[in-house]
Design a protein around this motif. Structure first.
Motif, short mmCIF file in Angstrom:
data_model
loop_
_atom_site.label_atom_id
_atom_site.label_comp_id
_atom_site.label_asym_id
_atom_site.label_seq_id
_atom_site.Cartn_x
_atom_site.Cartn_y
_atom_site.Cartn_z
N PHE A 155 0.98 -0.93 0.02
CA PHE A 155 0.27 -0.07 0.10
C PHE A 155 0.50 0.77 0.26
O PHE A 155 0.63 2.25 -0.12
N ALA A 156 1.78 1.29 0.06
CA ALA A 156 3.27 2.37 -0.16
C ALA A 156 1.95 3.71 -0.43
O ALA A 156 2.63 4.51 -0.93
N ALA A 157 2.16 3.25 -2.18
CA ALA A 157 1.68 4.21 -2.99
C ALA A 157 0.38 5.37 -2.44
O ALA A 157 -0.04 5.61 -2.88
N ALA A 158 -0.08 4.11 -1.74
CA ALA A 158 -1.26 5.19 -1.21
C ALA A 158 -0.66 6.45 0.07
O ALA A 158 -1.48 6.77 0.57
N GLY A 159 0.36 6.19 0.83
CA GLY A 159 0.40 7.33 1.23
C GLY A 159 1.59 6.91 2.41
O GLY A 159 2.33 6.97 3.21
N GLY A 160 3.38 6.60 1.20
CA GLY A 160 4.39 5.75 1.79
C GLY A 160 5.83 6.48 1.91
O GLY A 160 7.10 6.17 2.27
N VAL A 161 5.63 8.20 1.65
CA VAL A 161 6.41 8.53 0.81
C VAL A 161 6.64 9.44 2.33
O VAL A 161 6.04 9.17 2.63
N TRP A 162 8.87 9.20 2.28
CA TRP A 162 9.50 9.76 3.96
C TRP A 162 10.29 11.23 2.60
O TRP A 162 10.94 10.79 1.81
N SER A 163 10.18 12.11 3.48
CA SER A 163 11.44 13.28 2.68
C SER A 163 11.23 14.63 4.26
O SER A 163 10.64 13.98 5.04
N THR A 164 12.12 15.51 3.62
CA THR A 164 12.17 16.27 4.73
C THR A 164 11.11 17.46 4.35
O THR A 164 10.22 17.22 3.70
N PHE A 165 11.12 18.40 5.09
CA PHE A 165 10.08 19.39 5.22
C PHE A 165 10.14 20.86 4.08
O PHE A 165 9.95 20.86 3.01
N ASP A 166 11.47 20.59 4.06
CA ASP A 166 12.22 21.89 2.43
C ASP A 166 11.82 20.85 1.92
O ASP A 166 10.87 21.64 0.71
N ASP A 167 11.79 19.92 1.43
CA ASP A 167 11.24 18.87 -0.01
C ASP A 167 9.72 18.79 0.04
O ASP A 167 9.24 19.47 -1.02
N LEU A 168 9.21 18.82 1.27
CA LEU A 168 7.95 19.35 1.17
C LEU A 168 7.56 20.87 0.34
O LEU A 168 6.63 21.06 -0.05
#
Length: 246
Positions: A155-168
């Protein structure tokens, strides 16, 4: 690194919109899917009729519904609509299925997302399973909160991404760039002139919202549900008042 939760759907929806024939039935790409009518566009817009999760998974507040899906391929036979096609019904199962379609076409849905969204947005650090040392670990009552196993699961495509706040923030700037068209925000929610995308996981919440010419990007840790949404709304309202009052 921070959990982006369902903001992942924005990346996946745009990739699907740019690279797939979105009016084709999902079964064209994945013949094992039992419903012959739902389209790729239905998955993107949450109008497929699929439930939030398969009936075999339990969406409990204090449990991890995705742990049992780690290392297990998505069961395409569970993609059975429970509401009429065309009605909005938020579905993590739908986006897991969309990830499976992208896997079928591109070989790896996350590699396709990286090529079509992350790299154009200037994002290089996003990951599905970051090293423990790279994760921001929120605590509750002095104890670290174990994140859901979304990024490791089918189910990673539904909500699995991690990154930084700057990237957000980079993603927000890229998606909301004036004059680029609908595809970059095709998975976002709209109401009147307002547009937003948000995500909630066990230990974090995030939102990108734009209204009245003001954009808010918020990420929270170990806060009440929808805390990020409330903060973004308050910020936008404050900025609008400031502009109005001079």
């Amino acid at each position: 690194m921070l959990e982006w939760g369902s903001i992942t759907k924005g990346l996946v929806g745009t990739t699907a919109w740019l690279t797939l024939e979105v009016e084709r039935p999902v079964a064209h790409y994945l013949p094992e899917v039992p419903d012959a009518e739902m389209t790729v566009a239905d998955l993107v817009h949450h109008t497929s009729g699929l439930p939030r999760l398969p009936v075999t998974m339990h969406d409990r507040l204090f449990g991890d519904p995705y742990r049992k899906a780690v290392g297990v391929p998505l069961d395409l036979g569970t993609a059975v609509p429970v509401t009429p096609r065309g009605q909005f019904a938020y579905s993590n199962l739908g986006y897991a299925l969309l990830g499976a379609v992208l896997d079928e076409v591109h070989g790896d849905w996350f590699a396709a997302v990286r090529q079509h969204v992350l790299e154009p947005a200037g994002i290089s650090s996003a990951a599905l399973v970051p090293a423990d040392a790279d994760r921001v670990a929120p605590k509750l009552f002095g104890r670290a909160i174990q994140p859901w196993a979304l990024g490791e699961s089918s189910f990673a495509a539904a909500g699995g991404v991690w990154s930084t706040f700057d990237d957000l923030c980079r993603y927000a700037d890229w998606a909301l760039e004036p004059g680029v068209g609908h595809s970059r925000t095709v998975s976002w929610q709209r109401e009147g002139a307002s547009i937003w995308i948000n995500g909630e996981v066990r230990a974090a919440g995030a939102v990108i919202a734009n209204a009245a010419g003001v954009t808010a990007v918020v990420h929270t840790l170990a806060k009440a549900p929808r805390a990020a949404d409330a903060i973004a709304t308050a910020f936008i309202e404050q900025e609008v008042r400031s502009k109005r009052d001079g």
